[in-house]
Write a protein that holds these residues in place. Structure first.
Motif, PDB file in Angstrom:
ATOM      1  N   VAL A 338      23.375  45.173  25.210  1.00  0.00           N
ATOM      2  CA  VAL A 338      24.782  44.769  25.136  1.00  0.00           C
ATOM      3  C   VAL A 338      25.597  45.464  26.221  1.00  0.00           C
ATOM      4  CG1 VAL A 338      26.843  44.802  23.693  1.00  0.00           C
ATOM      5  CG2 VAL A 338      24.628  44.281  22.670  1.00  0.00           C
ATOM      6  N   ALA A 339      25.269  46.729  26.487  1.00  0.00           N
ATOM      7  CA  ALA A 339      25.998  47.487  27.510  1.00  0.00           C
ATOM      8  C   ALA A 339      25.839  46.865  28.889  1.00  0.00           C
ATOM      9  CB  ALA A 339      25.506  48.937  27.526  1.00  0.00           C
ATOM     10  N   VAL A 340      24.637  46.413  29.195  1.00  0.00           N
ATOM     11  CA  VAL A 340      24.399  45.776  30.505  1.00  0.00           C
ATOM     12  C   VAL A 340      25.261  44.529  30.659  1.00  0.00           C
ATOM     13  CG1 VAL A 340      22.673  44.600  31.915  1.00  0.00           C
ATOM     14  CG2 VAL A 340      22.061  46.705  30.704  1.00  0.00           C
ATOM     15  N   VAL A 341      25.351  43.738  29.595  1.00  0.00           N
ATOM     16  CA  VAL A 341      26.175  42.530  29.634  1.00  0.00           C
ATOM     17  C   VAL A 341      27.657  42.892  29.802  1.00  0.00           C
ATOM     18  CG1 VAL A 341      26.930  40.504  28.322  1.00  0.00           C
ATOM     19  CG2 VAL A 341      24.526  41.221  28.251  1.00  0.00           C
ATOM     20  N   ALA A 342      28.118  43.902  29.075  1.00  0.00           N
ATOM     21  CA  ALA A 342      29.517  44.311  29.151  1.00  0.00           C
ATOM     22  C   ALA A 342      29.872  44.819  30.548  1.00  0.00           C
ATOM     23  CB  ALA A 342      29.801  45.389  28.110  1.00  0.00           C
ATOM     24  N   LEU A 343      28.981  45.564  31.160  1.00  0.00           N
ATOM     25  CA  LEU A 343      29.231  46.066  32.512  1.00  0.00           C
ATOM     26  C   LEU A 343      29.318  44.927  33.524  1.00  0.00           C
ATOM     27  CD1 LEU A 343      26.881  49.192  32.550  1.00  0.00           C
ATOM     28  CD2 LEU A 343      29.362  49.216  32.820  1.00  0.00           C
ATOM     29  N   ALA A 344      28.488  43.920  33.347  1.00  0.00           N
ATOM     30  CA  ALA A 344      28.428  42.828  34.317  1.00  0.00           C
ATOM     31  C   ALA A 344      29.585  41.843  34.181  1.00  0.00           C
ATOM     32  CB  ALA A 344      27.093  42.090  34.185  1.00  0.00           C
ATOM     33  N   PHE A 345      30.082  41.646  32.948  1.00  0.00           N
ATOM     34  CA  PHE A 345      31.058  40.572  32.721  1.00  0.00           C
ATOM     35  C   PHE A 345      32.318  41.069  32.013  1.00  0.00           C
ATOM     36  CE2 PHE A 345      26.782  38.677  32.610  1.00  0.00           C
ATOM     37  CZ  PHE A 345      26.878  37.798  33.674  1.00  0.00           C
ATOM     38  N   ALA A 346      32.728  42.290  32.285  1.00  0.00           N
ATOM     39  CA  ALA A 346      33.859  42.886  31.559  1.00  0.00           C
ATOM     40  C   ALA A 346      35.142  42.065  31.707  1.00  0.00           C
ATOM     41  CB  ALA A 346      34.085  44.317  32.031  1.00  0.00           C
ATOM     42  N   GLU A 347      35.525  41.752  32.940  1.00  0.00           N
ATOM     43  CA  GLU A 347      36.808  41.059  33.144  1.00  0.00           C
ATOM     44  C   GLU A 347      36.824  39.643  32.586  1.00  0.00           C
ATOM     45  OE1 GLU A 347      39.836  40.154  36.850  1.00  0.00           O
ATOM     46  OE2 GLU A 347      38.798  42.087  36.702  1.00  0.00           O
ATOM     47  N   PRO A 348      35.789  38.832  32.785  1.00  0.00           N
ATOM     48  CA  PRO A 348      35.797  37.499  32.149  1.00  0.00           C
ATOM     49  C   PRO A 348      35.863  37.563  30.627  1.00  0.00           C
ATOM     50  CG  PRO A 348      34.140  37.590  33.876  1.00  0.00           C
ATOM     51  CD  PRO A 348      34.637  38.987  33.693  1.00  0.00           C
ATOM     52  N   ILE A 349      35.204  38.560  30.033  1.00  0.00           N
ATOM     53  CA  ILE A 349      35.234  38.696  28.582  1.00  0.00           C
ATOM     54  C   ILE A 349      36.645  38.999  28.098  1.00  0.00           C
ATOM     55  CG2 ILE A 349      34.464  40.117  26.638  1.00  0.00           C
ATOM     56  CD1 ILE A 349      31.794  40.478  28.132  1.00  0.00           C
ATOM     57  N   VAL A 350      37.308  39.939  28.758  1.00  0.00           N
ATOM     58  CA  VAL A 350      38.665  40.328  28.358  1.00  0.00           C
ATOM     59  C   VAL A 350      39.654  39.188  28.567  1.00  0.00           C
ATOM     60  CG1 VAL A 350      40.578  41.881  28.863  1.00  0.00           C
ATOM     61  CG2 VAL A 350      38.242  42.773  28.764  1.00  0.00           C
ATOM     62  N   SER A 351      39.534  38.478  29.670  1.00  0.00           N
ATOM     63  CA  SER A 351      40.514  37.442  30.009  1.00  0.00           C
ATOM     64  C   SER A 351      40.501  36.270  29.037  1.00  0.00           C
ATOM     65  CB  SER A 351      40.268  36.931  31.435  1.00  0.00           C
ATOM     66  OG  SER A 351      38.995  36.324  31.546  1.00  0.00           O
ATOM     67  N   VAL A 352      39.395  36.089  28.299  1.00  0.00           N
ATOM     68  CA  VAL A 352      39.340  35.005  27.316  1.00  0.00           C
ATOM     69  C   VAL A 352      40.418  35.174  26.257  1.00  0.00           C
ATOM     70  CG1 VAL A 352      37.946  34.054  25.424  1.00  0.00           C
ATOM     71  CG2 VAL A 352      36.899  34.497  27.648  1.00  0.00           C
ATOM     72  N   PHE A 353      40.785  36.420  25.958  1.00  0.00           N
ATOM     73  CA  PHE A 353      41.686  36.697  24.851  1.00  0.00           C
ATOM     74  C   PHE A 353      43.132  36.922  25.277  1.00  0.00           C
ATOM     75  CE2 PHE A 353      37.441  37.869  23.574  1.00  0.00           C
ATOM     76  CZ  PHE A 353      37.333  37.248  22.350  1.00  0.00           C
ATOM     77  N   LEU A 354      43.447  36.687  26.523  1.00  0.00           N
ATOM     78  CA  LEU A 354      44.832  36.838  26.972  1.00  0.00           C
ATOM     79  C   LEU A 354      45.090  35.798  28.051  1.00  0.00           C
ATOM     80  CD1 LEU A 354      47.204  38.669  26.274  1.00  0.00           C
ATOM     81  CD2 LEU A 354      46.607  40.078  28.242  1.00  0.00           C
ATOM     82  N   ARG A 355      45.708  34.702  27.633  1.00  0.00           N
ATOM     83  CA  ARG A 355      45.808  33.547  28.514  1.00  0.00           C
ATOM     84  C   ARG A 355      47.215  33.297  29.032  1.00  0.00           C
ATOM     85  NH1 ARG A 355      43.818  32.745  24.102  1.00  0.00           N
ATOM     86  NH2 ARG A 355      45.256  31.160  23.332  1.00  0.00           N
ATOM     87  N   THR A 356      48.195  34.110  28.632  1.00  0.00           N
ATOM     88  CA  THR A 356      49.538  33.943  29.169  1.00  0.00           C
ATOM     89  C   THR A 356      49.580  34.449  30.605  1.00  0.00           C
ATOM     90  OG1 THR A 356      50.172  36.099  28.269  1.00  0.00           O
ATOM     91  CG2 THR A 356      50.625  34.163  26.908  1.00  0.00           C
ATOM     92  N   GLU A 357      50.414  33.837  31.429  1.00  0.00           N
ATOM     93  CA  GLU A 357      50.508  34.205  32.839  1.00  0.00           C
ATOM     94  C   GLU A 357      51.773  35.032  33.057  1.00  0.00           C
ATOM     95  OE1 GLU A 357      50.280  30.768  35.278  1.00  0.00           O
ATOM     96  OE2 GLU A 357      48.282  30.182  34.582  1.00  0.00           O
ATOM     97  N   SER A 358      51.567  36.332  33.226  1.00  0.00           N
ATOM     98  CA  SER A 358      52.672  37.248  33.490  1.00  0.00           C
ATOM     99  C   SER A 358      52.094  38.495  34.129  1.00  0.00           C
ATOM    100  CB  SER A 358      53.411  37.613  32.199  1.00  0.00           C
ATOM    101  OG  SER A 358      52.571  38.370  31.350  1.00  0.00           O
ATOM    102  N   ALA A 359      52.976  39.307  34.691  1.00  0.00           N
ATOM    103  CA  ALA A 359      52.519  40.547  35.317  1.00  0.00           C
ATOM    104  C   ALA A 359      51.901  41.478  34.268  1.00  0.00           C
ATOM    105  CB  ALA A 359      53.684  41.238  36.020  1.00  0.00           C
ATOM    106  N   THR A 360      52.496  41.504  33.070  1.00  0.00           N
ATOM    107  CA  THR A 360      51.962  42.346  32.000  1.00  0.00           C
ATOM    108  C   THR A 360      50.573  41.887  31.580  1.00  0.00           C
ATOM    109  OG1 THR A 360      54.179  42.842  31.161  1.00  0.00           O
ATOM    110  CG2 THR A 360      52.333  43.171  29.642  1.00  0.00           C
ATOM    111  N   ALA A 361      50.390  40.565  31.476  1.00  0.00           N
ATOM    112  CA  ALA A 361      49.090  40.030  31.076  1.00  0.00           C
ATOM    113  C   ALA A 361      48.015  40.351  32.116  1.00  0.00           C
ATOM    114  CB  ALA A 361      49.185  38.526  30.859  1.00  0.00           C
ATOM    115  N   THR A 362      48.355  40.207  33.398  1.00  0.00           N
ATOM    116  CA  THR A 362      47.401  40.508  34.467  1.00  0.00           C
ATOM    117  C   THR A 362      46.974  41.967  34.442  1.00  0.00           C
ATOM    118  OG1 THR A 362      48.360  38.785  35.873  1.00  0.00           O
ATOM    119  CG2 THR A 362      47.041  40.479  36.960  1.00  0.00           C
ATOM    120  N   GLU A 363      47.934  42.858  34.245  1.00  0.00           N
ATOM    121  CA  GLU A 363      47.621  44.284  34.194  1.00  0.00           C
ATOM    122  C   GLU A 363      46.833  44.627  32.926  1.00  0.00           C
ATOM    123  OE1 GLU A 363      47.820  48.384  35.521  1.00  0.00           O
ATOM    124  OE2 GLU A 363      47.695  46.373  36.383  1.00  0.00           O
TER     125      GLU A 363
END
Length: 492
Positions: A338-363
């Protein structure tokens, strides 16, 4: 009771996995509640996600008191079941149910009344105080009012887990989650065609409470209307001071452990509230994702609890030890993948759960991905840590589990967070590092203590349970031999 005796004789891996995988699914479904809220509230605003980050540590602080006593019920049911005491298992189950539900009503009222006062203690960043904290208060009040429904289902799951039945709670949990997923967006965003107003973050709280209430009703039906769990008679529900004292004796350290953990989370949240909203949201979002990742660890930890409890009840401490080491090795390997997968795809995984477009969301996405990557390094340690804590709890040695939880949280995570993120120059990265270091140190300390073997004594009277079981079955004979059946299985 054949399904329970499989835990005390023969192969270990098969019965343990059979017990663990429904618990992993239950944990997955448990996380689905939070993920559903986060998913839909993420479409509402980043501030709503941040509000959950502030709300959950405080909620957990109060409900952890009752959670310790549900854990005590699971431990005592497991040991009485392993010792062959069916009636004793039913009685402790009934007493746990009565006691925990009474406690939950008190906590519901208390939580509702102290919501504003608890949130007011946070030394929040001005923007967080103005935008996030009011939303957290709205969520918490409704959640607390419905908390007896949560406790009803939690105690049902714990009692059946101690008995060795994890599939029935899994099925009921699935029904509850489906209900929550369906009504969550309807209540958050509204559905005018059905006359449902948009309730925002309050809608998420109502959806969770309603779905939990359905699960609790189904769970009570299983306990009192079927034979798949411990047999609870009406007389078992009448408060008995001796039984309650036993539940309190075993449960208080577990309650303290959970309360201490939640208080540590409140302390950490207070520190994190001094950061801008993006950090607060990333912390909450990261924790929800990490809780999803840790499902195998939680499932195997709870399975270890039951296996150790039943084997100590059956006077088989070495088998309990073998089961614990087997579970620790298995979960470490799974968590490494699981750790290997998390290291490889961290940002795509996180972005699934925050879809609003704003500076706060990007950060928030950037920081959440960083949190996930840092924690991935510690995943295997976290998994093994849960197994060793489960073994201590299954033995009824809840004070030891309390001690090592304290080491991980209060001796490491809280001071390291302050040193790196508040006093030092690491900023948000210091928070992520502190969480990982705390779990690694806790795991190594618990593993070293486990090897001493001081946890191997049962907390129930096995001889008494066995005698009671033999008496109740004295007229039962084996069909093939005509000899009395032995209610306590032995190793082959």
């Amino acid at each position: 009771m054949t399904e329970n005796r499989e835990l005390t004789k023969g192969d270990l891996l098969g019965p343990m996995v059979a017990l663990a995988w429904p618990m992993i699914v239950i944990q997955l479904l448990q996380v689905a509640y939070n993920v559903a809220d986060t998913f839909w509230l993420g479409a509402l605003s980043a501030d709503a996600v941040g509000a959950l980050s502030l709300a959950f540590p405080i909620i957990f602080l109060l409900i952890s008191v009752g959670g310790g006593f549900t854990a005590a019920g699971a431990i005592l049911v497991a040991q009485h079941t392993g010792a062959g005491g069916d009636d004793a298992a039913g009685k402790v189950a009934g007493q746990t149910l009565t006691f925990v539900l009474g406690v939950s009503v008190v906590l519901a009222v208390l939580g509702f009344l102290v919501t504003d006062a608890m949130l007011g203690l946070f030394p929040a960043d001005p923007e967080t105080k103005a935008r996030v904290i009011p939303l957290a208060a709205d969520y918490m009040r409704l959640f607390f009012l419905g908390s007896p429904a949560l406790f009803g289902f939690f105690v049902f799951v714990s009692l059946l887990r101690g008995y060795g039945n994890t599939r029935t709670p899994m099925r009921i949990m699935f029904v509850s989650v489906v209900v929550n997923v369906v009504i969550d967006p309807l209540l958050i965003f509204g559905f005018p065609a059905l006359g449902i107003p948009a309730m925002g973050i309050e809608g998420a709280a109502v959806a969770t409470v309603l779905s939990r209430a359905i699960a609790a009703v189904l769970g009570f039906y299983v306990l009192f209307g079927t034979t798949v769990g411990p047999t609870i008679e009406r007389a078992h529900l009448v408060p008995d001071l001796d039984s309650i004292a036993e539940i309190v004796r075993v449960g208080v350290p577990s309650a303290l452990e959970q309360s201490m953990a939640s208080l540590a989370m409140v302390t950490l949240t207070a520190m994190i509230a001094t950061f801008p909203p993006a950090v607060v949201a990333a912390y909450g979002l990261g924790n929800r994702l990490i809780s999803l990742v840790f499902l195998p660890a939680m499932g195997l930890g709870q399975a270890t609890n039951t296996v150790v409890g039943q084997n100590l009840g059956a006077d088989k401490p070495e088998r309990a030890a073998r089961a614990t080491w087997l579970a620790a090795k298995l979960v470490a390997v799974v968590m490494l993948v699981v750790a290997v997968v998390a290291l490889a795809f961290a940002e795509p995984i996180v972005s699934v759960f925050l879809r609003t477009e704003s500076a706060t969301a990007t950060e928030t996405i950037r920081l959440g991905a960083e949190y996930l990557r840092v924690m991935a390094v510690a995943f295997s340690f976290v998994g093994a840590f849960q197994v060793f804590l489960g073994a201590f709890r299954g033995a009824g040695d809840t004070k030891t589990a309390l001690a090592f939880s304290a080491v991980a949280l209060w001796a490491v995570r809280v001071p390291v967070t302050f040193a790196l993120a508040i006093a030092g120059d690491f900023g948000a990265t210091g928070i992520w590092i502190a969480v990982a270091v705390g779990d690694v140190v806790g795991c190594l300390a618990a593993m070293a203590w486990f090897t001493r073997g001081t946890w191997k004594d049962s907390v129930v009277d096995r001889d008494s349970d066995t005698d009671d079981s033999r008496t109740s079955e004295s007229t039962t004979t084996d069909d093939a031999t005509g000899s009395p059946s032995d209610p306590v299985a032995t190793d082959d």
